[in-house]
Scaffold this motif. Structure first.
Motif, short mmCIF file in Angstrom:
data_model
loop_
_atom_site.label_atom_id
_atom_site.label_comp_id
_atom_site.label_asym_id
_atom_site.label_seq_id
_atom_site.Cartn_x
_atom_site.Cartn_y
_atom_site.Cartn_z
N TYR A 6 49.94 114.99 -15.82
CA TYR A 6 48.93 115.79 -16.30
C TYR A 6 47.98 115.03 -17.15
CZ TYR A 6 47.16 119.05 -19.72
OH TYR A 6 46.88 120.33 -19.96
N ALA A 7 48.13 113.51 -17.72
CA ALA A 7 47.17 113.15 -18.47
C ALA A 7 46.21 112.57 -16.99
CB ALA A 7 48.16 111.96 -19.03
N ALA A 8 46.11 111.85 -15.48
CA ALA A 8 45.91 111.75 -14.79
C ALA A 8 44.21 112.60 -14.59
CB ALA A 8 46.77 110.97 -13.99
N LEU A 9 45.34 113.15 -14.44
CA LEU A 9 44.34 114.83 -14.03
C LEU A 9 43.43 115.43 -14.98
CD1 LEU A 9 47.01 116.83 -11.65
CD2 LEU A 9 45.02 115.14 -10.55
N ASP A 14 38.07 115.61 -16.84
CA ASP A 14 37.15 114.53 -18.19
C ASP A 14 35.85 113.75 -17.70
OD1 ASP A 14 38.23 116.85 -19.84
OD2 ASP A 14 39.91 114.27 -20.91
N HIS A 15 36.06 112.59 -16.50
CA HIS A 15 35.72 111.65 -16.17
C HIS A 15 34.52 112.75 -15.29
CE1 HIS A 15 34.23 108.06 -14.76
NE2 HIS A 15 34.60 108.34 -13.38
N LEU A 16 34.85 113.66 -14.53
CA LEU A 16 33.80 114.60 -13.94
C LEU A 16 33.01 115.44 -14.55
CD1 LEU A 16 32.92 115.57 -10.91
CD2 LEU A 16 34.32 117.33 -11.07
N SER A 80 48.32 122.28 -12.28
CA SER A 80 48.93 122.78 -10.91
C SER A 80 49.35 121.38 -9.93
CB SER A 80 49.31 123.90 -10.19
OG SER A 80 47.98 124.19 -9.56
N GLU A 81 49.86 121.51 -9.23
CA GLU A 81 49.76 120.49 -8.18
C GLU A 81 48.82 120.17 -6.87
OE1 GLU A 81 52.02 117.98 -6.86
OE2 GLU A 81 52.87 119.17 -8.98
N ASP A 82 48.06 121.81 -6.86
CA ASP A 82 46.38 121.34 -5.82
C ASP A 82 45.28 122.09 -6.66
OD1 ASP A 82 47.92 120.24 -4.07
OD2 ASP A 82 48.69 122.31 -3.51
N ASN A 83 45.73 122.34 -8.27
CA ASN A 83 44.35 123.13 -8.64
C ASN A 83 43.93 122.89 -10.66
OD1 ASN A 83 43.14 125.18 -6.94
ND2 ASN A 83 45.08 125.76 -6.85
N ILE A 84 43.44 122.74 -10.99
CA ILE A 84 42.82 122.42 -12.55
C ILE A 84 42.19 123.42 -12.70
CG2 ILE A 84 41.81 120.63 -14.01
CD1 ILE A 84 42.19 118.56 -11.82
N GLU A 107 36.82 127.40 -14.60
CA GLU A 107 36.27 126.84 -13.44
C GLU A 107 37.80 126.60 -12.63
OE1 GLU A 107 31.88 125.17 -13.46
OE2 GLU A 107 33.42 124.20 -14.86
N VAL A 108 37.50 126.27 -11.38
CA VAL A 108 38.74 126.64 -11.02
C VAL A 108 38.28 125.41 -10.21
CG1 VAL A 108 40.56 127.01 -9.28
CG2 VAL A 108 39.80 129.41 -11.25
N PHE A 109 39.26 123.79 -10.22
CA PHE A 109 38.90 123.03 -9.33
C PHE A 109 40.08 122.67 -8.61
CE2 PHE A 109 36.65 122.69 -13.58
CZ PHE A 109 35.27 121.61 -13.18
N HIS A 110 39.93 122.39 -7.26
CA HIS A 110 40.81 122.76 -6.34
C HIS A 110 40.34 120.80 -5.96
CE1 HIS A 110 40.42 126.61 -5.77
NE2 HIS A 110 38.81 126.28 -5.91
N LEU A 111 41.97 120.45 -5.45
CA LEU A 111 42.25 118.80 -5.08
C LEU A 111 42.59 119.10 -4.31
CD1 LEU A 111 43.93 118.19 -8.68
CD2 LEU A 111 42.23 117.60 -7.93
N ARG A 112 42.38 117.92 -3.11
CA ARG A 112 43.49 117.41 -2.76
C ARG A 112 43.11 115.57 -1.70
NH1 ARG A 112 39.93 120.05 1.90
NH2 ARG A 112 39.14 118.36 1.87
N ASP A 113 44.33 114.98 -1.49
CA ASP A 113 44.53 114.06 -1.96
C ASP A 113 43.35 113.00 -2.84
OD1 ASP A 113 45.63 113.65 0.67
OD2 ASP A 113 43.80 114.01 1.58
N GLY A 114 43.92 113.56 -3.99
CA GLY A 114 43.24 112.63 -5.07
C GLY A 114 42.12 112.47 -5.54
#
Length: 139
Positions: A6-9, A14-16, A80-84, A107-114
């Motif tokens: 959670y903290a990493a994501l 935040d970085h983005l 979640s696993e694939d979304n922020i 805003e829903v950010f979608h994640l794949r492979d980091g």
């Protein structure tokens, strides 16, 4: 989800936001997948699909041409696993009529492979954005 992930994501999102807010587009692109895609509601003056690593910069350029002093106030985050999912408040002054607009935004950010593979924004009131930008609401 464990606290470490959670903290990493949260740090990644935040970085983005920090990079986009300061226009560091080369660093932004390094965080995106090659097939990155943003889907904005068609009824918005900047509606449509933006694709590729340059999509965020293209969208920012288009969106912020309508506004003076735009700001996002960060409210909350769900991961979640694939979304922020980020809950924000959008604030800006219209270049068209000087109206000060404030509204909730998700805003829903979608994640794949980091990496970020896409964003789907949800504005509370797209008609208010159209009115403030001089865009016909019934497009």
């Amino acid at each position: 989800m464990d606290a470490e992930r959670y903290a990493a994501l949260k740090g990644q999102i935040d970085h983005l936001y920090s990079l986009t807010g300061t226009g560091q587009w080369d660093k932004v692109e390094a965080l995106l997948t090659d097939d990155f895609k943003i889907v904005e509601a068609e009824t918005l003056p900047f509606g449509g699909v933006y694709e590729g690593k340059g999509a965020l910069q293209a969208l920012f350029t288009k969106v912020f041409a309508f506004w003076e002093d735009p700001a996002l106030d960060y409210k909350d985050i769900a991961i979640s696993e694939d979304n922020i999912i980020v809950l924000l408040s959008f604030h800006a002054t219209s270049r068209f009529n000087g109206e000060r607009l404030e509204m909730p935004l998700c805003e829903v950010f979608h994640l794949r492979d980091g990496k970020f593979s896409g964003i789907t924004p949800y504005y509370f009131d797209t008609a208010a954005i159209c009115r403030a930008t001089g865009t016909p609401v019934d497009r």
